[in-house]
Design a protein around this motif. Sequence first.
Motif, PDB file in Angstrom:
ATOM      1  N   LEU B  41       0.821  -1.221   0.000  1.00  0.00           N
ATOM      2  CA  LEU B  41       0.000   0.000   0.000  1.00  0.00           C
ATOM      3  C   LEU B  41       0.850   1.266   0.000  1.00  0.00           C
ATOM      4  O   LEU B  41       0.618   2.175  -0.810  1.00  0.00           O
ATOM      5  N   LEU B  42       1.837   1.333   0.870  1.00  0.00           N
ATOM      6  CA  LEU B  42       2.660   2.539   0.968  1.00  0.00           C
ATOM      7  C   LEU B  42       3.382   2.798  -0.348  1.00  0.00           C
ATOM      8  O   LEU B  42       3.372   3.922  -0.872  1.00  0.00           O
ATOM      9  N   MET B  43       3.972   1.735  -0.886  1.00  0.00           N
ATOM     10  CA  MET B  43       4.691   1.856  -2.163  1.00  0.00           C
ATOM     11  C   MET B  43       3.739   2.318  -3.264  1.00  0.00           C
ATOM     12  O   MET B  43       4.087   3.192  -4.076  1.00  0.00           O
ATOM     13  N   SER B  48       1.956   6.399  -7.045  1.00  0.00           N
ATOM     14  CA  SER B  48       0.846   7.080  -7.731  1.00  0.00           C
ATOM     15  C   SER B  48       0.847   8.584  -7.449  1.00  0.00           C
ATOM     16  O   SER B  48       0.457   9.376  -8.313  1.00  0.00           O
ATOM     17  N   LEU B  49       1.304   8.978  -6.260  1.00  0.00           N
ATOM     18  CA  LEU B  49       1.411  10.410  -5.948  1.00  0.00           C
ATOM     19  C   LEU B  49       2.316  11.095  -6.975  1.00  0.00           C
ATOM     20  O   LEU B  49       1.994  12.155  -7.522  1.00  0.00           O
ATOM     21  N   SER B  90      -0.076  -2.488 -11.723  1.00  0.00           N
ATOM     22  CA  SER B  90       0.073  -3.897 -12.107  1.00  0.00           C
ATOM     23  C   SER B  90       1.541  -4.228 -12.351  1.00  0.00           C
ATOM     24  O   SER B  90       2.007  -5.308 -11.961  1.00  0.00           O
ATOM     25  N   VAL B  91       2.264  -3.296 -12.981  1.00  0.00           N
ATOM     26  CA  VAL B  91       3.696  -3.531 -13.207  1.00  0.00           C
ATOM     27  C   VAL B  91       4.423  -3.598 -11.860  1.00  0.00           C
ATOM     28  O   VAL B  91       5.276  -4.466 -11.637  1.00  0.00           O
ATOM     29  N   LEU B  92       4.045  -2.699 -10.947  1.00  0.00           N
ATOM     30  CA  LEU B  92       4.652  -2.713  -9.611  1.00  0.00           C
ATOM     31  C   LEU B  92       4.386  -4.039  -8.901  1.00  0.00           C
ATOM     32  O   LEU B  92       5.295  -4.660  -8.333  1.00  0.00           O
ATOM     33  N   ILE B  93       3.140  -4.477  -8.971  1.00  0.00           N
ATOM     34  CA  ILE B  93       2.750  -5.713  -8.267  1.00  0.00           C
ATOM     35  C   ILE B  93       3.366  -6.941  -8.952  1.00  0.00           C
ATOM     36  O   ILE B  93       3.736  -7.900  -8.278  1.00  0.00           O
ATOM     37  N   VAL B 144      -5.337  -0.219  -6.753  1.00  0.00           N
ATOM     38  CA  VAL B 144      -5.526   0.710  -7.880  1.00  0.00           C
ATOM     39  C   VAL B 144      -6.492   1.818  -7.483  1.00  0.00           C
ATOM     40  O   VAL B 144      -6.285   2.993  -7.832  1.00  0.00           O
ATOM     41  N   LEU B 145      -7.528   1.465  -6.730  1.00  0.00           N
ATOM     42  CA  LEU B 145      -8.472   2.484  -6.273  1.00  0.00           C
ATOM     43  C   LEU B 145      -7.750   3.530  -5.410  1.00  0.00           C
ATOM     44  O   LEU B 145      -7.924   4.742  -5.604  1.00  0.00           O
ATOM     45  N   PHE B 146      -6.929   3.055  -4.501  1.00  0.00           N
ATOM     46  CA  PHE B 146      -6.108   3.972  -3.680  1.00  0.00           C
ATOM     47  C   PHE B 146      -5.204   4.807  -4.584  1.00  0.00           C
ATOM     48  O   PHE B 146      -5.059   6.011  -4.394  1.00  0.00           O
ATOM     49  N   ALA B 147      -4.577   4.122  -5.547  1.00  0.00           N
ATOM     50  CA  ALA B 147      -3.612   4.788  -6.424  1.00  0.00           C
ATOM     51  C   ALA B 147      -4.290   5.909  -7.224  1.00  0.00           C
ATOM     52  O   ALA B 147      -3.718   6.986  -7.405  1.00  0.00           O
TER      53      ALA B 147
END
Lengths: 255, 249
Positions: B41-43, B48-49, B90-93, B144-147
């Motif tokens: 989550l933090l990452m 996304s920020l 998705s690339v991050l995950i 993704v919603l958070f992002a």
Amino acid sequence: MTDAPTHSIGVQVRGLRKSYDEQPVLKGIDLKIERGEVFVIMGPSGSGKSVLLRHVIGLEDPDEGEILLDGESLRITNVAERFRLAMVFQSGALLSSLTVGENVGLYLAEHRLKKPDEIDRVVTEKLEFLGLRGVKHKMPSELSGGMKKRVAIARALVIDPQLILYDEPTSELDPLSTITIGEEILALKERIHVTSLVVTHDRDLAFGVADRIAIMSEGEILFTGTPDEVRKSQHPFIRKFLTADFKFNASSQSA
Amino acid sequence: MFQNIGEILFMFWRTLLAMPQVFRQRQKVFEQLFEIGNRSLLMACILSLFIGGVVALQSGPVLVERGIGNALGGLVGISLAKELAPVMMSVLIAGRIGSAMAAEIGSMRVYQEIDALRTMNINPIHYLVLPRILAISVALPTLVLFAILVGWLGGGFVSVVNHRIAISFQTFFSNLKEVVEVKDVINGLIKSFVFAVMIGTVSCHQGLTTIGGPRGIGRSVTKAVVNSIVLILIADYYLTRFLLVIDHD
């Protein structure tokens, strides 16, 4: 042996052949293992012993031939599932993400065969049976090689097996741990009358625990008999395998 | 990768057939959800920020020069919701979780733990694959919603503080609200769900087919990540076309 309780099962291997990348590993193996006996397959590394063991428990499919458990072919669906088979792997193969207790109770927990408190009781009982107190909450990585092997045997016992397969149970172990494992194999035969199939290149273990021994080399069974018959065999390979030691090699090289 | 596509699809089919086992495996699903969701989550938020900030930084001055700076909110909003957040997350995950899945299952395969499961009549698909695919399918769309939300904040922040853009937070978000619809966010979530299934399936398959020792595990991890990313980008194009067609209908 024939009067062993029906708890144990017999195994028959008929004309088993297997190749990998067109390299034959098993070249027509025929074996008969009686109910309740300790049958040892002995041979040098790379002779196909472990591959044979993997076929007996259904981890590999043969190219030709068949394996019968109490007269029923493993090719028939669910035959392997109807009998209680267990295998003690060379490395122990304990799940590294689970504690020792969770590893031992995994079969019961996953198949929902007992309630959690009963599983806990059975796990403690099996670990104590193998002289493993106070290790239930440890991770496999915290155990020595010998302890891992004994935990693997405890995990196999939870299944209440009719047939236990041991793949090199004493490899990487010191002589004292080897004796302990050998005694465990014999104790299980006496206490629960399970049929045991042991694959090893450890001569001391083989002659110490076996009712009968098969000598295997390059994918073929060269000889099958009691330990005494194997000792008396005049087959050149068996003589060489049984008498090889450092002294023998040194003298043969100097000659 | 493509020569194994049949095997991968077959494994996915077997996982679908194992769905009735979900309740029994719920503990493992929760463990995986925690592993994937909480630890990423933090990452995901940091990434996304900055993605939102960069989109605003790149496009803001261009729009402002042409007198349409007010449209920046919508541009950042749409691009994050429909494309950047789903693909980048998705690339991050794939890198973080796909690699971990392939490594864990691969080492279990190499060290005979999967064989041990099979000798206990425990199906590796039920025990290992199902919880992972299910968990990643829930966790990735949530991330993704958070992002999307954090990315919008990043874009809005840069729009306010950058002197070449200098539009108010309110202007940015009123335009975003005007342009971005709920279906655009759902569009991104659908994409991320599909990508999640692909990452989980490819990584688990790669783990289960690992051969050799530590080098084999390393090879599986690399293949899992690279194949997942390639598949994500290919699927993204076709999914975008498909979703555009649905959108127009």
